[in-house]
Design a protein around this motif. Structure first.
Motif, PDB file in Angstrom:
ATOM      1  N   PHE A 244       8.474   5.397   5.422  1.00  0.00           N
ATOM      2  CA  PHE A 244       7.873   4.182   5.577  1.00  0.00           C
ATOM      3  C   PHE A 244       6.409   4.128   5.105  1.00  0.00           C
ATOM      4  O   PHE A 244       5.628   5.139   5.621  1.00  0.00           O
ATOM      5  N   ASP A 245       6.017   3.242   4.397  1.00  0.00           N
ATOM      6  CA  ASP A 245       4.893   3.080   3.856  1.00  0.00           C
ATOM      7  C   ASP A 245       4.005   2.202   4.517  1.00  0.00           C
ATOM      8  O   ASP A 245       4.311   1.054   5.121  1.00  0.00           O
ATOM      9  N   ASP A 246       2.628   2.286   4.686  1.00  0.00           N
ATOM     10  CA  ASP A 246       1.691   1.306   5.115  1.00  0.00           C
ATOM     11  C   ASP A 246       1.089   1.584   6.563  1.00  0.00           C
ATOM     12  O   ASP A 246       0.244   1.509   7.017  1.00  0.00           O
ATOM     13  N   GLY A 247       2.310   1.840   7.625  1.00  0.00           N
ATOM     14  CA  GLY A 247       1.880   2.320   8.968  1.00  0.00           C
ATOM     15  C   GLY A 247       2.000   0.839   9.831  1.00  0.00           C
ATOM     16  O   GLY A 247       1.080   0.745  10.686  1.00  0.00           O
TER      17      GLY A 247
ATOM     18  N   PHE B 255      10.819   2.565   2.669  1.00  0.00           N
ATOM     19  CA  PHE B 255      10.893   0.926   3.281  1.00  0.00           C
ATOM     20  C   PHE B 255       9.245   0.733   3.464  1.00  0.00           C
ATOM     21  O   PHE B 255       8.442   1.414   3.389  1.00  0.00           O
ATOM     22  N   HIS B 256       9.032  -0.557   3.899  1.00  0.00           N
ATOM     23  CA  HIS B 256       7.681  -0.750   4.496  1.00  0.00           C
ATOM     24  C   HIS B 256       7.785  -1.440   5.792  1.00  0.00           C
ATOM     25  O   HIS B 256       7.988  -0.698   6.830  1.00  0.00           O
ATOM     26  N   ARG B 257       8.074  -2.638   5.915  1.00  0.00           N
ATOM     27  CA  ARG B 257       8.274  -3.261   7.417  1.00  0.00           C
ATOM     28  C   ARG B 257       9.765  -3.402   7.707  1.00  0.00           C
ATOM     29  O   ARG B 257      10.748  -3.577   6.873  1.00  0.00           O
TER      30      ARG B 257
ATOM     31  N   THR C 235      -7.633   1.877   2.417  1.00  0.00           N
ATOM     32  CA  THR C 235      -7.649   0.427   2.362  1.00  0.00           C
ATOM     33  C   THR C 235      -6.449   0.102   1.443  1.00  0.00           C
ATOM     34  O   THR C 235      -6.533  -1.126   1.161  1.00  0.00           O
ATOM     35  N   HIS C 236      -5.432   0.844   1.415  1.00  0.00           N
ATOM     36  CA  HIS C 236      -4.220   0.451   0.467  1.00  0.00           C
ATOM     37  C   HIS C 236      -4.724   0.266  -0.991  1.00  0.00           C
ATOM     38  O   HIS C 236      -4.449  -1.057  -1.458  1.00  0.00           O
ATOM     39  N   SER C 237      -5.376   1.235  -1.680  1.00  0.00           N
ATOM     40  CA  SER C 237      -5.805   0.632  -3.091  1.00  0.00           C
ATOM     41  C   SER C 237      -5.230   1.257  -4.046  1.00  0.00           C
ATOM     42  O   SER C 237      -4.819   2.524  -3.794  1.00  0.00           O
TER      43      SER C 237
ATOM     44  N   ALA D 110      -0.705  10.626   4.632  1.00  0.00           N
ATOM     45  CA  ALA D 110      -1.934   9.510   4.217  1.00  0.00           C
ATOM     46  C   ALA D 110      -1.312   8.569   3.146  1.00  0.00           C
ATOM     47  O   ALA D 110      -0.396   9.017   2.132  1.00  0.00           O
ATOM     48  N   HIS D 111      -2.076   7.575   2.913  1.00  0.00           N
ATOM     49  CA  HIS D 111      -1.617   6.576   2.008  1.00  0.00           C
ATOM     50  C   HIS D 111      -2.943   5.694   1.654  1.00  0.00           C
ATOM     51  O   HIS D 111      -2.868   4.648   1.368  1.00  0.00           O
ATOM     52  N   THR D 112      -4.024   6.340   1.422  1.00  0.00           N
ATOM     53  CA  THR D 112      -5.284   5.805   1.210  1.00  0.00           C
ATOM     54  C   THR D 112      -5.870   5.071   2.357  1.00  0.00           C
ATOM     55  O   THR D 112      -5.227   4.978   3.388  1.00  0.00           O
TER      56      THR D 112
END
Ligand SMILES: [Zn+2]
Length: 314
Positions: free
Chosen positions: A84-87, A27-29, A213-215, A209-211
């Motif tokens: 869940f990605d991005d934070g 998921f993301h948000r 700057t989301h690169s 971790a997920h980089t």
């Protein structure tokens, strides 16, 4: 009927592979209200319904635990991991209470610049477009319509789709150009802060971790890619006061968004687990720096449960 189908597919997977594979969905948000700018994200109501249902039929555990149990040969059948990605902050305010009510633990992947700044480049783009009073934007010889919310959302989605495949430098210059055209605004905090990440980790959830700057790593030079990987890992190791074990590749498709050179960078950074977004299940012989995950789809929920096991057994 569903239970019968799940038992059947799970048995079939066992006969084919002589092992229980497991599935990871991402998921993301998780949003209070539907949002035109985030068409793929779940609203809290449907997320709650989905998870309550999945938890009845699957053994839901964090990725790190599933990998450990699998390597010890004691992974239970029908294991499912949630990631869940991005934070985003809504992971903490909306999704976490549902997880806590169901007593399940999940895995969160953090683009660490967002933890520091409070937002990521895509959020800056979204908010700039939402708030502008300009009716159009010219960018790279293309005209983007901005006269109402629907046009703004569709312009945002197509701009994001082109900007995300740029080098970091080109991306930052593009963003600077767009904000200079549409007007610079201040952006509220949208991502979890340090204390919230610490609370997740101390509460038994995986934090990976997920980089920075989301690169998308495959779009960067090796030097920039390695910096993105290392700085996000170092940041979390320091913050959580332990060695993190997991990494998820932004956008995540192998081999276009990342490749084996990036997998080697993870190993050099001391990690052995990298998560992709290629469909599939996780088996003992799955290359652990390229673990498949898939998005929950919105088919009828019984069908979705069956397809989780089908994909896991592929
Ligand atoms: Zn992401």
């Amino acid at each position: 009927m569903l239970e019968f189908g799940l038992k059947f597919i799970s048995g079939l997977n066992w006969v084919r592979h002589r092992e229980h594979s497991f599935a990871i969905i991402y998921f993301h948000r998780v949003l209070r209200e539907p949002n035109l700018f985030c068409p793929d994200d779940w609203t809290l109501d449907s997320f709650d319904r989905l998870l309550t249902f999945l938890n009845k039929h699957f053994n839901v555990i964090p990725i790190s635990t599933a990998l450990k149990l699998q390597s010890q040969g004691c992974l239970p059948p029908r294991t499912l991991c949630l990631s869940f990605d991005d934070g985003y902050l809504d992971n903490y305010t909306e999704a976490l209470p549902v997880l806590e009510r169901l007593r399940v633990k999940a895995s969160f992947f953090i683009a660490t610049d967002g933890t520091e700044k409070g937002y990521l480049w895509g959020d800056e783009l979204a908010h700039t477009i939402k708030k502008t009073s300009k009716l159009t934007l010219m960018f790279k010889k293309r005209k983007y319509a901005l006269s109402n919310d629907k046009e703004k959302a569709s312009s945002y989605l197509s701009l994001t789709n082109s900007i995300k495949f740029m080098t970091n430098q080109e991306r930052d210059e593009s963003l600077k150009f767009i904000t200079s055209q549409l007007g610079k605004i201040s952006i509220p905090r949208l991502m979890m802060n340090k204390q919230q990440l610490l609370a997740l980790s101390e509460g038994g959830h995986d934090v990976g971790a997920h980089t920075a700057t989301h690169s998308i790593l495959g779009c960067q030079s090796n030097q920039v890619a390695e910096q993105e990987i290392n700085s996000s890992i170092d940041y979390l190791n320091k913050l959580l006061n332990k060695k993190i074990e997991l990494f998820a590749y932004p956008n995540g498709h192998f081999p276009s968004d990342f490749n084996q050179e990036h997998e080697a960078m993870l190993i050099r950074a001391g990690l052995s687990v990298g998560l992709s977004t290629n469909d599939g299940g996780v088996r003992i012989q799955t290359r652990k720096t390229c673990i498949p995950r898939f998005m929950p789809h919105r088919k009828e929920i019984n069908q979705f449960c069956l397809s989780i096991l089908k994909i896991a057994g592929e």
